[in-house]
Motif scaffolding. Sequence first.
Motif, PDB file in Angstrom:
ATOM      1  N   LEU A  29       0.868  -1.171   0.000  1.00 23.75           N
ATOM      2  CA  LEU A  29       0.000   0.000   0.000  1.00 23.75           C
ATOM      3  C   LEU A  29       0.909   1.225   0.000  1.00 23.75           C
ATOM      4  N   ALA A  30       0.777   2.052  -1.047  1.00 20.53           N
ATOM      5  CA  ALA A  30       1.699   3.172  -1.237  1.00 20.53           C
ATOM      6  C   ALA A  30       0.934   4.480  -1.373  1.00 20.53           C
ATOM      7  N   ASN A  31       1.580   5.557  -0.958  1.00 20.92           N
ATOM      8  CA  ASN A  31       1.024   6.895  -1.162  1.00 20.92           C
ATOM      9  C   ASN A  31       1.339   7.344  -2.584  1.00 20.92           C
ATOM     10  N   ILE A  32       0.437   7.020  -3.515  1.00 17.76           N
ATOM     11  CA  ILE A  32       0.626   7.360  -4.915  1.00 17.76           C
ATOM     12  C   ILE A  32      -0.647   8.038  -5.429  1.00 17.76           C
ATOM     13  N   GLU A  33      -0.739   8.226  -6.732  1.00 20.57           N
ATOM     14  CA  GLU A  33      -1.903   8.857  -7.352  1.00 20.57           C
ATOM     15  C   GLU A  33      -3.213   8.260  -6.839  1.00 20.57           C
ATOM     16  N   ARG A  34      -4.156   9.110  -6.458  1.00 14.78           N
ATOM     17  CA  ARG A  34      -5.429   8.621  -5.946  1.00 14.78           C
ATOM     18  C   ARG A  34      -6.196   7.812  -6.994  1.00 14.78           C
ATOM     19  N   ARG A  35      -5.956   8.097  -8.268  1.00 14.89           N
ATOM     20  CA  ARG A  35      -6.651   7.344  -9.305  1.00 14.89           C
ATOM     21  C   ARG A  35      -6.292   5.861  -9.254  1.00 14.89           C
ATOM     22  N   TYR A  36      -5.190   5.530  -8.585  1.00 16.45           N
ATOM     23  CA  TYR A  36      -4.757   4.143  -8.507  1.00 16.45           C
ATOM     24  C   TYR A  36      -5.230   3.441  -7.236  1.00 16.45           C
ATOM     25  N   ASP A  37      -6.113   4.081  -6.495  1.00 15.19           N
ATOM     26  CA  ASP A  37      -6.726   3.393  -5.352  1.00 15.19           C
ATOM     27  C   ASP A  37      -7.854   2.506  -5.867  1.00 15.19           C
ATOM     28  N   PRO A  38      -7.804   1.200  -5.625  1.00 12.06           N
ATOM     29  CA  PRO A  38      -8.847   0.301  -6.120  1.00 12.06           C
ATOM     30  C   PRO A  38     -10.215   0.627  -5.520  1.00 12.06           C
ATOM     31  N   ASP A  39     -11.272   0.200  -6.204  1.00 14.08           N
ATOM     32  CA  ASP A  39     -12.625   0.391  -5.681  1.00 14.08           C
ATOM     33  C   ASP A  39     -12.822  -0.446  -4.423  1.00 14.08           C
TER      34      ASP A  39
END
Length: 485
Positions: free
Chosen positions: A319-329
């Motif tokens: 689990l990484a602090n990256i682009e929010r668009r890459y957070d799964p549903d």
Amino acid sequence: MREVSVSRRKQRVGFKGIVNSTDKSLLGWEYSPEAYNFVFRDGLLTGEIGLDAGRGFRFDRPDSRWDLPALPEDCEGITKMFHYRRSGGDGFNDRLLVQTPSGRFYYVTLFLQDDAWHEIEGLIAVYPVTAVNYKYGDKDILLLSGEDLPLTMLDDAAVSKIENAPRFTSLTVHGERVFGVCDGARGRVWFSDNMNPTDWSVSSETGGYIDFADEWGATTRVVSFLSYLYIFREHGIYRLTAYGDQADFVLKKMFTSAGRIYENTIALCGDRILFLDDEGIKTFDGYDVSRVDVPLPELVFKQNCKAAYSGDSYFLAALANIERRYDPDGYFDCNLIVRYDLGEKETAFLAGYDVRDMTTLRAHGADVVAVASYTKGLRHTLAMTSASGEAYGTPTYKLYRSPYNTLSYEGIKVVRDVTLTVTEGEIVFRLLADGATVFEHTFVASEEPQTVFVGKSGRRIGIEIVSESAAVEVSPPTLNIDFVR
């Protein structure tokens, strides 16, 4: 009127890989601080990382695949996976075994085309279990254990409990003994009788245990490697020489970690062991530990990380602090898979899909990492790591960012044009200046370089390349820039 001087230079954007340990304002444009679902290969940017549908194999033709069926709808997904190795007079009968959130277990035969998932009757465990293959006489068995599961022997589909054994959180086979870390006594390593995984009685002639009285924290994993048993603690590694008679066992300290070693990231990778601790990814050759230069983003909840090894690559789900668009549903444990190629020493990130577990399927010519996701809509679909540029049949969203800085000049810079070659797929090129996207252009595949007029300015500039093509290949762009002085 003040005279304005202009100097012009070509700024080439290199595709040499990811660097995130340097101040972005000072990072050279040959490196990227962020790139997801893209791969750096031979100076090009490609989409050669993905997740394909889980497939079974033919043991005599490992390149011939067949799609694994979806899991039953009522199984609620997968929490753990295991490769149950089996062979016999009727050929190979290897199985993929899965544990579900409700505590039920299912298996599918990897080398039997068009097989279905089978529920194992009498095997129930809600908490995650550990497992190890063992050759018991002429039988291929799988030993399983966990917080709410006594040590259990799975022989084909027959289940039997080994009542005199502790409950384990890690198991391995070394020599002819089974070694395990005992839940509830995590400073202790147990071992079975020689050649008998059902006998855990304590005596000088059968089995026993080893206690640790130091301050290295809990004992978490046991790994058989290079003729030794390596015992991983939260803050260190021991080596156990264990041949036959337990009176000849010899224990030696090998490594001390300043931070915590995360047990689910420990993976045997050919002639070395890789793992994650609080300083980063480390490699251990049986004698020495050194840090691996993997440019990890900021990781959180590292205890949820897990790892696997296949095809000379170490895969780390985190689990990484990256682009929010890459957070799964929906709720997720991980949003990133790090693929580190040990031979080429190259890193790629697959982002946007929750990973609950990974396991290596390696037998009879097959060598892949199976992935269980908890992303919404994908909980019943097993996947395997690939170079397809897709995930579950859909092209991934690929994002590359150059450094965003002044190019060592604080004045105004005018980007006159950009030239690049897209030999496969389609990309969108963006110019960023002083906090905004000031230019965007779509490039389609062509064998020839393409030049596009830009005519935008700013003091701090950078570029983005995005693509939603599965297969994509881009050469490094060149920008003609005027430096206004």
